[in-house]
Design a protein around this motif. Sequence first.
Motif, PDB file in Angstrom:
ATOM      1  N   LEU A 231       0.800  -1.228   0.000  1.00 38.02           N
ATOM      2  CA  LEU A 231       0.000   0.000   0.000  1.00 38.02           C
ATOM      3  C   LEU A 231       0.830   1.273   0.000  1.00 38.02           C
ATOM      4  CD1 LEU A 231      -3.002  -0.878   2.347  1.00 38.02           C
ATOM      5  CD2 LEU A 231      -2.854  -0.945  -0.150  1.00 38.02           C
ATOM      6  N   VAL A 234       2.175   1.795  -3.439  1.00 30.63           N
ATOM      7  CA  VAL A 234       1.082   2.079  -4.376  1.00 30.63           C
ATOM      8  C   VAL A 234       0.656   3.536  -4.259  1.00 30.63           C
ATOM      9  CG1 VAL A 234      -1.374   1.665  -4.816  1.00 30.63           C
ATOM     10  CG2 VAL A 234       0.188  -0.267  -4.574  1.00 30.63           C
ATOM     11  N   GLU A 238       1.085   6.452  -7.057  1.00 24.94           N
ATOM     12  CA  GLU A 238      -0.118   7.137  -7.546  1.00 24.94           C
ATOM     13  C   GLU A 238       0.049   8.647  -7.492  1.00 24.94           C
ATOM     14  OE1 GLU A 238      -3.130   8.560  -5.189  1.00 24.94           O
ATOM     15  OE2 GLU A 238      -4.620   7.122  -5.903  1.00 24.94           O
ATOM     16  N   GLU A 249      -5.529   6.465   0.986  1.00 24.46           N
ATOM     17  CA  GLU A 249      -4.902   5.175   1.243  1.00 24.46           C
ATOM     18  C   GLU A 249      -5.910   4.170   1.783  1.00 24.46           C
ATOM     19  OE1 GLU A 249      -1.083   3.268   3.687  1.00 24.46           O
ATOM     20  OE2 GLU A 249      -1.291   5.441   3.432  1.00 24.46           O
ATOM     21  N   TYR A 252      -7.521   2.000  -0.892  1.00 26.95           N
ATOM     22  CA  TYR A 252      -6.735   0.842  -1.305  1.00 26.95           C
ATOM     23  C   TYR A 252      -6.738  -0.226  -0.212  1.00 26.95           C
ATOM     24  CZ  TYR A 252      -5.035   3.833  -5.067  1.00 26.95           C
ATOM     25  OH  TYR A 252      -4.959   4.652  -6.162  1.00 26.95           O
ATOM     26  N   LEU A 268      -6.661  -5.526  -6.531  1.00 27.24           N
ATOM     27  CA  LEU A 268      -5.486  -4.688  -6.769  1.00 27.24           C
ATOM     28  C   LEU A 268      -4.370  -5.559  -7.320  1.00 27.24           C
ATOM     29  CD1 LEU A 268      -3.802  -2.031  -6.368  1.00 27.24           C
ATOM     30  CD2 LEU A 268      -3.240  -2.923  -4.085  1.00 27.24           C
ATOM     31  N   VAL A 282      -6.376  -1.415 -10.710  1.00 23.44           N
ATOM     32  CA  VAL A 282      -7.501  -1.810  -9.869  1.00 23.44           C
ATOM     33  C   VAL A 282      -8.662  -2.220 -10.771  1.00 23.44           C
ATOM     34  CG1 VAL A 282      -9.206  -1.076  -8.155  1.00 23.44           C
ATOM     35  CG2 VAL A 282      -6.833  -0.262  -7.992  1.00 23.44           C
TER      36      VAL A 282
END
Length: 378
Positions: A231, A234, A238, A249, A252, A268, A282
């Motif tokens: 996470l 990611v 992003e 967050e 996700y 994901l 996603v």
Amino acid sequence: MRLLLIHTAGGEGSVALGDTALAQAIVATEALPGRTSSERLVPAVRRLMEASGFRLSELAAVVVVYGPGSFTGVRVGVSAAKGLSEAGGVPLVAVSRLALLAAAVDGAGEAVHAVLDAGRGEFYYGEYVRQRCLREALMAREDVIAAAASGVVVVCEEKVAEALAELRPKVLEEPSAADALPLALERIVAGEFDDAMTLDANYLRRTDAEIFAKPALPRAAKPRVGGAADLAEVVALERRVVEAPHWAEAEYGAIVGGGAAGAVRRGLFVAETDEGLLGFAVGKVILSAADGVGELESVAVDAAGRRRGVGRSLCEAVIGWCREQGAVEMELEVRAGSSGAIALYEGLGFGVVGRRGGYYREPDEDAVLMQLKLAGIK
């Protein structure tokens, strides 16, 4: 502020004189037909300056488009500009031909990909965001296709437009020396000048070692299902990708913490190498009593992964997952101006089914709606 501008890097050269004190800043121009720059450049400069009452020592700067392009043309223009700069004791400003081409379009915050013919099936490629250069490189066709998957692609040569037709490039006229004035003024105001003693042509050619060895670019590993441990990376990725939808967050976290169950399922997927995370995607599936519908909600690829087929492999992973979850068709939305992304999705089998006006913000833009039937796809 008076300027001399020189551009001999393209198919046809040109010279221009500018005076920012006048309402019409470009005072005079002269084209150098064909590949005649070596014979006509210096006489054309002398002729224009005498006719316009310009003196070399009074110039604020000599501006030169220093490539990439024709080896001979680039060398002639750079050599003349350096000589004039030293002779008149005036500053020198070098402008990239790729930057000049990119500046001719408004990317509205999106990446602008400028592409020129480099011969031998290769291309000069430049990526810019709000006229800031992210990179310039010599690339093969497949690398340009991957690098320009999103944003605006702009070319000025029909040969390049045909070779990159799937990216739906904007085809413009070759920028002239006069078109370099705005970029040069920004540099001058910022006090950013080039050293006439050390300036070299912007050839963008690979070294002999690169040409003969042709090392393979490491590809990303096969996409895998993302988890809680991914996470932080990611979210960080992003935030670096301008065109990605920016979620909290926690969003996700909800996906990896139980999003693959129930009537609404989300998954994901991440792609990585030893270098770290290169991209993620996603997907979502909504199951009903009739048929399941999948959606490609988001795809984000870091700049380091845009020449490796990462975006395509992530899309394929989401498509496969949606089919496994029971979806019989898939949908997605994409910015109308993202010609590279649209070409990628069409290559995966998606077709345009509609348009949603004013769907996106910052900048405002329509959404193109696309659909993929999963029945029969292996």
